[in-house]
Design an enzyme around this catalytic site. Structure first.
Site, PDB file in Angstrom:
ATOM      1  CG  ASP A 119       0.752  -1.431  -1.397  1.00 47.14           C
ATOM      2  OD1 ASP A 119       0.233  -2.538  -1.612  1.00 47.14           O
ATOM      3  OD2 ASP A 119       0.433  -0.398  -2.038  1.00 47.14           O
ATOM      4  CG  ASP A 120      -1.220  -5.667  -1.472  1.00 49.71           C
ATOM      5  OD1 ASP A 120      -2.043  -4.762  -1.213  1.00 49.71           O
ATOM      6  OD2 ASP A 120      -0.859  -5.939  -2.622  1.00 49.71           O
ATOM      7  CB  SER A 167      -3.159  -0.613  -0.060  1.00 49.27           C
ATOM      8  OG  SER A 167      -2.735  -1.871  -0.488  1.00 49.27           O
ATOM      9  CG  ASN A 196      -0.770  -3.202  -5.277  1.00 52.75           C
ATOM     10  OD1 ASN A 196      -0.569  -3.262  -4.063  1.00 52.75           O
ATOM     11  ND2 ASN A 196      -1.830  -2.595  -5.787  1.00 52.75           N
ATOM     12  CB  SER A 242       0.080  -3.049 -10.032  1.00 56.43           C
ATOM     13  OG  SER A 242       0.864  -2.180  -9.240  1.00 56.43           O
TER      14      SER A 242
END
Ligand SMILES: *[C@@H]1O[C@H](CO)[C@@H](O)[C@H](O)[C@H]1NC(C)=O
Ligand SMILES: *[C@@H]1O[C@H](CO)[C@@H](O)[C@H](O)[C@H]1NC(C)=O
Ligand SMILES: *[C@@H]1O[C@H](CO)[C@@H](O)[C@H](O)[C@H]1NC(C)=O
Ligand SMILES: *[C@@H]1O[C@H](CO)[C@@H](O)[C@H](O)[C@H]1NC(C)=O
Ligand SMILES: *[C@@H]1O[C@H](CO)[C@@H](O)[C@H](O)[C@H]1NC(C)=O
Ligand SMILES: *[C@@H]1O[C@H](CO)[C@@H](O)[C@H](O)[C@H]1NC(C)=O
Length: 325
Positions: free
Chosen positions: A28-29, A60, A135, A168
């Site tokens: 998501d970054d 994010s 993440n 993550s």
């Protein structure tokens, strides 16, 4: 001697064939973040065929929202202006057709990879595993399950029947791979890349001739402590330990009000509801507690079956029994 060498090269060939898996990698970054590029390099160096398909910009906290671009070109710059405004809304690196961006959410990137990139450009590929991350920032607890784009990409893959793992890290800097990616073995992103390879390869080895790496409906949520140059305790190879997704020191989002400015905001606080263990192994600790205890990486095993366990579902249904006939 001759027989032995033919035999061992056959074993080497077999081993490399077994372990060369087709992996979709998202996050998501953004596709240009250091962690995802380091994971791409590590998985590729390990012999896997990786398709990096990730958002053009920071997504994010978008959770499971499924958003696709509604223009054919970008109206604003992607993250780190890579790609810039005016570029196509989805495309790939000029030098590498395995590295794609989409101006969309992580959940949508999984669908875009499975339904557009793979069938159109790599038609004979069967995807073995979907990996999200690592993440920039941990994703621990039920709150993270819904809001994290990383976890949402993973449960969307699991919903589609693919084994999925969310990774993550504890780093928080949102860094551009062209600024921050090097080949240093103590670089946190490179260390996490190696840990991704390690976990994936354990699954692939255990899988053997089975068609799946994880049971249907099951995904993994993995969190890492600070490692390498980010670590104050020289944590370079965190040991994997199983944890609970829910449990002690779970955080939830609360709303705050600032008397001086009149503005609302949010804060994250620990909630530790007692007796809320409905599924899984209630003796396991949470990711938060594990990471605080040393050089460990947590693995939560989650399911996308949201139905309550039958006993408590029955008890709940009985509340309505008389009234609803
Ligand atoms: C995909 O497989 C089919 C059937 O085996 C074959 O005819 C076709 O050439 C393959 N396509 C590519 C792009 O490899
Ligand atoms: C944080 O990210 C920015 C943007 O990519 C980068 O310039 C900077 O070097 C990074 N800082 C660290 C400590 O990695
Ligand atoms: C890292 O190593 C690869 C392969 O050995 C090389 O192509 C690349 O230029 C290196 N990157 C940096 C930043 O040194
Ligand atoms: C950190 O750990 C690595 C690997 O265990 C070791 O080689 C190195 O000497 C350690 N560095 C420090 C400063 O303790
Ligand atoms: C903000 O105002 C409320 C209501 O007057 C008060 O109870 C609260 O203590 C105030 N908070 C702070 C941080 O001053
Ligand atoms: C549950 O977790 C505890 C603590 O790690 C462990 O000792 C036990 O074997 C686990 N039970 C099952 C059924 O996995």
């Amino acid at each position: 001697m001759k027989v032995a060498s033919v035999f061992s090269s056959a074993i080497a060939l077999l081993a490399s064939t077994c372990y060369a898996k087709n992996i979709i990698l998202t996050n998501d970054d953004g596709w240009a973040s250091t962690n995802i590029r380091a994971a791409y390099n590590a998985l590729t160096d390990a012999g896997h065929n990786v398709f990096l398909v990730a958002p053009a910009s920071q997504r994010s906290g978008w959770g499971g929202r499924y958003e696709l671009p509604d223009t054919t070109t970008l109206l604003t710059d992607g993250e780190f202006s890579y790609p810039p405004a005016g570029a196509p809304s989805f495309s790939y690196e000029p030098t590498n057709d395995h590295i794609w961006y989409l101006n969309g959410t992580p959940a949508a990137c999984v669908g875009f990879a499975l339904d557009y990139v793979i069938p159109r450009y790599f038609p004979n590929i069967t995807i073995d595993l979907v990996v999200a991350g690592p993440n920039e920032g941990t994703n621990i607890g039920s709150g993270a399950y819904t809001y994290s784009g990383t976890i949402a990409a993973t449960y969307n893959a699991v919903l589609r029947g693919y084994p999925g793992i969310a990774f993550s890290g504890s780093m928080t800097n949102n860094s551009f791979f062209k600024d921050s990616l090097n080949n240093d073995t103590d670089n946190p992103s490179n260390i996490l890349g190696q840990k991704v390879v390690q976990l994936a390869d354990v699954l692939f080895t255990k899988q053997g001739v089975n068609s799946r790496t994880l049971p249907l409906s099951i995904g993994l949520n993995v969190n890492f402590p600070n490692v390498g140059t980010d670590s104050s305790t020289n944590c370079t190879d965190p040991k994997y330990v199983f944890t609970r997704f829910t449990g002690s020191k779970e955080t939830s989002t609360f709303v705050t009000y600032d008397n001086a400015t009149g503005l609302l905001g949010t804060t994250s606080k620990y909630t530790a509801p007692d007796g809320n263990c409905l599924n899984g192994n209630c003796s396991l600790t949470s990711g938060t507690a594990l990471l605080a205890s040393g050089c460990y990486a947590s693995i939560d095993v989650f399911s996308i079956d949201y139905d309550a366990p039958i006993g408590i579902a029955y008890e709940t249904e009985n509340l309505f029994a008389a009234a609803l006939g």
